[in-house]
Design a protein around this motif. Structure first.
Motif, PDB file in Angstrom:
ATOM      1  N   ALA A  48       0.832  -1.203   0.000  1.00  0.00           N
ATOM      2  CA  ALA A  48       0.000   0.000   0.000  1.00  0.00           C
ATOM      3  C   ALA A  48       0.865   1.252   0.000  1.00  0.00           C
ATOM      4  O   ALA A  48       0.583   2.230  -0.713  1.00  0.00           O
ATOM      5  N   SER A  49       1.934   1.239   0.780  1.00  0.00           N
ATOM      6  CA  SER A  49       2.836   2.386   0.825  1.00  0.00           C
ATOM      7  C   SER A  49       3.533   2.591  -0.513  1.00  0.00           C
ATOM      8  O   SER A  49       3.677   3.731  -0.990  1.00  0.00           O
ATOM      9  N   ALA A  50       3.967   1.493  -1.133  1.00  0.00           N
ATOM     10  CA  ALA A  50       4.618   1.605  -2.444  1.00  0.00           C
ATOM     11  C   ALA A  50       3.645   2.133  -3.491  1.00  0.00           C
ATOM     12  O   ALA A  50       4.022   2.935  -4.357  1.00  0.00           O
ATOM     13  N   ARG A  51       2.394   1.708  -3.417  1.00  0.00           N
ATOM     14  CA  ARG A  51       1.388   2.186  -4.360  1.00  0.00           C
ATOM     15  C   ARG A  51       1.121   3.677  -4.157  1.00  0.00           C
ATOM     16  O   ARG A  51       0.964   4.429  -5.125  1.00  0.00           O
ATOM     17  N   LEU A  52       1.076   4.103  -2.905  1.00  0.00           N
ATOM     18  CA  LEU A  52       0.894   5.522  -2.624  1.00  0.00           C
ATOM     19  C   LEU A  52       2.057   6.339  -3.176  1.00  0.00           C
ATOM     20  O   LEU A  52       1.856   7.406  -3.772  1.00  0.00           O
ATOM     21  N   ALA A  53       3.272   5.843  -2.974  1.00  0.00           N
ATOM     22  CA  ALA A  53       4.446   6.561  -3.466  1.00  0.00           C
ATOM     23  C   ALA A  53       4.407   6.677  -4.983  1.00  0.00           C
ATOM     24  O   ALA A  53       4.720   7.731  -5.553  1.00  0.00           O
ATOM     25  N   ALA A  54       4.012   5.600  -5.644  1.00  0.00           N
ATOM     26  CA  ALA A  54       3.940   5.617  -7.106  1.00  0.00           C
ATOM     27  C   ALA A  54       2.861   6.578  -7.601  1.00  0.00           C
ATOM     28  O   ALA A  54       2.963   7.128  -8.704  1.00  0.00           O
ATOM     29  N   ALA A  55       1.841   6.799  -6.757  1.00  0.00           N
ATOM     30  CA  ALA A  55       0.742   7.696  -7.131  1.00  0.00           C
ATOM     31  C   ALA A  55       0.989   9.139  -6.724  1.00  0.00           C
ATOM     32  O   ALA A  55       0.129  10.000  -6.941  1.00  0.00           O
ATOM     33  N   GLY A  56       2.158   9.414  -6.112  1.00  0.00           N
ATOM     34  CA  GLY A  56       2.516  10.794  -5.796  1.00  0.00           C
ATOM     35  C   GLY A  56       2.546  11.154  -4.330  1.00  0.00           C
ATOM     36  O   GLY A  56       2.847  12.302  -3.987  1.00  0.00           O
ATOM     37  N   SER A  57       2.273  10.209  -3.435  1.00  0.00           N
ATOM     38  CA  SER A  57       2.326  10.499  -2.002  1.00  0.00           C
ATOM     39  C   SER A  57       3.690  10.097  -1.452  1.00  0.00           C
ATOM     40  O   SER A  57       3.965   8.914  -1.254  1.00  0.00           O
ATOM     41  N   THR A  58       4.532  11.068  -1.186  1.00  0.00           N
ATOM     42  CA  THR A  58       5.886  10.790  -0.691  1.00  0.00           C
ATOM     43  C   THR A  58       6.022  11.035   0.810  1.00  0.00           C
ATOM     44  O   THR A  58       7.092  10.854   1.368  1.00  0.00           O
ATOM     45  N   ARG A  59       4.916  11.451   1.452  1.00  0.00           N
ATOM     46  CA  ARG A  59       4.928  11.698   2.899  1.00  0.00           C
ATOM     47  C   ARG A  59       3.664  11.076   3.494  1.00  0.00           C
ATOM     48  O   ARG A  59       2.583  11.667   3.425  1.00  0.00           O
ATOM     49  N   HIS A  60       3.803   9.891   4.051  1.00  0.00           N
ATOM     50  CA  HIS A  60       2.618   9.268   4.637  1.00  0.00           C
ATOM     51  C   HIS A  60       2.988   8.302   5.759  1.00  0.00           C
ATOM     52  O   HIS A  60       4.146   7.911   5.926  1.00  0.00           O
ATOM     53  N   HIS A  61       1.956   7.930   6.519  1.00  0.00           N
ATOM     54  CA  HIS A  61       2.093   7.078   7.701  1.00  0.00           C
ATOM     55  C   HIS A  61       0.912   6.121   7.689  1.00  0.00           C
ATOM     56  O   HIS A  61      -0.246   6.534   7.768  1.00  0.00           O
ATOM     57  N   LEU A  62       1.193   4.817   7.561  1.00  0.00           N
ATOM     58  CA  LEU A  62       0.155   3.792   7.564  1.00  0.00           C
ATOM     59  C   LEU A  62       0.352   2.909   8.787  1.00  0.00           C
ATOM     60  O   LEU A  62       1.458   2.418   9.027  1.00  0.00           O
ATOM     61  N   ASN A  63      -0.718   2.713   9.547  1.00  0.00           N
ATOM     62  CA  ASN A  63      -0.633   1.934  10.783  1.00  0.00           C
ATOM     63  C   ASN A  63      -1.711   0.861  10.768  1.00  0.00           C
ATOM     64  O   ASN A  63      -2.901   1.170  10.777  1.00  0.00           O
ATOM     65  N   ALA A  64      -1.289  -0.398  10.732  1.00  0.00           N
ATOM     66  CA  ALA A  64      -2.224  -1.521  10.765  1.00  0.00           C
ATOM     67  C   ALA A  64      -2.020  -2.280  12.071  1.00  0.00           C
ATOM     68  O   ALA A  64      -1.164  -3.165  12.163  1.00  0.00           O
ATOM     69  N   GLY A  65      -2.757  -1.890  13.083  1.00  0.00           N
ATOM     70  CA  GLY A  65      -2.666  -2.574  14.368  1.00  0.00           C
ATOM     71  C   GLY A  65      -1.276  -2.584  14.966  1.00  0.00           C
ATOM     72  O   GLY A  65      -0.859  -3.573  15.572  1.00  0.00           O
TER      73      GLY A  65
END
Length: 242
Positions: free
Chosen positions: A102-119
Motif C-alpha cells: 500500500a505504501s509503495a502504491r501511494l508513493a507511485a501515485a505521488g504520495s511521498t509523505r505518509h504514515h500507515l498503521n495496521a494494528g
C-alpha cells in the motif's frame, strides 16, 4: 485482517486527490482481506485450505506470499511458520506485506509523505506534518498508559509482536506450546513485511531470539525487546527519539 488501519497523508496535494489516494488504499486493503482472510469461507486462502483449488490455480499474490513465507521459514530456522497452528495461515506475513505494498502504491501515485498503521505495524515515508521524522510510541508491555520507547523514523517500518494484548497467540514450533521468554519484540527496517515476520519469529524463539535479532542488524533491521522478567534490550542503531 482483524485490525484497524489508519492512514495519514502529509503531502501538499489538493484535498480531492488526497481522498482519492485514501480510497484506493482502502480498496487495496479490502481486496487483500477478501483474498487472504482465514475467517471468510469464500477467501482464496480458505478455498486452498479446503483443497477446492490447487496452488498453480491461485492468484499471483497468493503464490508470492506463500513463496516468501517459505523463504522466511528457512531464514528463521522454522520459527516463522505459516503452518504453526496446523492449517495454512499466512496472516503473520500478509498484514505487513499488504501495508508495505500500500505504501509503495501511494508513493507511485505521488504520495511521498505518509504514515500507515495496521494494528501497530507501521510504514512511513518522508517527513511528518511538522517537517521532522514520524514519532512512533512503543507501548510498555505491562502498563498500557506508558511507553517503553519512542522511535523517530523518516523512512521505513516498525513492527511489534507481543503477548500483552492478545495473550499466547504466537507458538514455538519446536515445542508446540505458546512462546515464552519474551514479552515484547519491536523490529525496525526498510520492509514492513520482513520486520513483522522477524518480530514474530524472535518472539517464538524466546530469549535466544535476542541473539538472532542481533544478526539482522547487518541487513538494516534494528530491534528492541523486553523479557518476561522485565529486562530491556536494544540494538545499537535503534532510532530512539531524542
Amino acid at each position: 485482517m482483524g485490525t484497524v488501519v489508519s492512514i495519514e497523508l502529509a503531502d501538499d496535494l489538493p484535498e480531492p486527490r488526497l481522498r482519492e489516494l485514501i480510497a484506493s488504499t482502502c480498496a487495496w486493503l479490502h481486496e487483500v482481506d477478501a483474498r487472504f482472510s482465514t475467517y471468510r469461507e469464500d477467501s482464496e486462502v480458505s478455498r486452498l485450505r479446503r483443497r477446492e483449488i490447487d496452488l498453480p490455480d491461485c492468484s499471483d499474490d497468493l503464490r508470492l506470499v506463500l513463496d516468501r513465507c517459505a523463504g522466511l521459514w528457512r531464514e528463521t530456522d522454522g520459527y516463522f511458520d505459516a503452518y504453526a497452528t496446523g492449517p495454512l495461515d499466512p496472516s503473520g506475513y500478509v498484514k505487513g506485506w499488504s501495508v508495505e505494498v500500500a505504501s509503495a502504491r501511494l508513493a507511485a501515485a505521488g504520495s511521498t509523505r505518509h504514515h500507515l498503521n495496521a494494528g501497530g505495524d507501521i510504514r512511513m515515508r518522508g517527513a511528518a506534518p511538522g517537517g521532522g521524522p514520524w514519532r512512533v510510541g512503543i507501548r510498555h508491555p505491562w502498563q498500557a498508559d506508558k511507553l517503553a520507547w519512542v522511535l523517530a523514523v523518516r523512512e521505513g517500518a516498525v513492527a511489534t509482536s507481543g503477548t500483552y494484548e492478545r495473550g499466547a497467540h504466537v507458538w514455538n514450533p519446536r515445542t508446540g506450546a505458546p512462546a515464552t521468554g519474551l514479552r515484547s519484540v519491536t523490529v525496525t527496517g526498510p520492509d514492513l513485511a520482513v520486520a513483522d515476520a522477524y518480530a514474530t519469529a524472535a518472539l517464538a524463539m524466546g530469549e535466544p531470539g535476542l541473539a538472532w535479532l542481533a544478526k539482522r542488524v547487518a541487513d538494516g533491521y534494528e530491534s528492541a525487546a523486553v523479557t518476561e522478567d522485565g529486562r530491556a534490550f536494544t540494538s545499537p542503531g535503534l532510532p530512539v527519539a531524542p
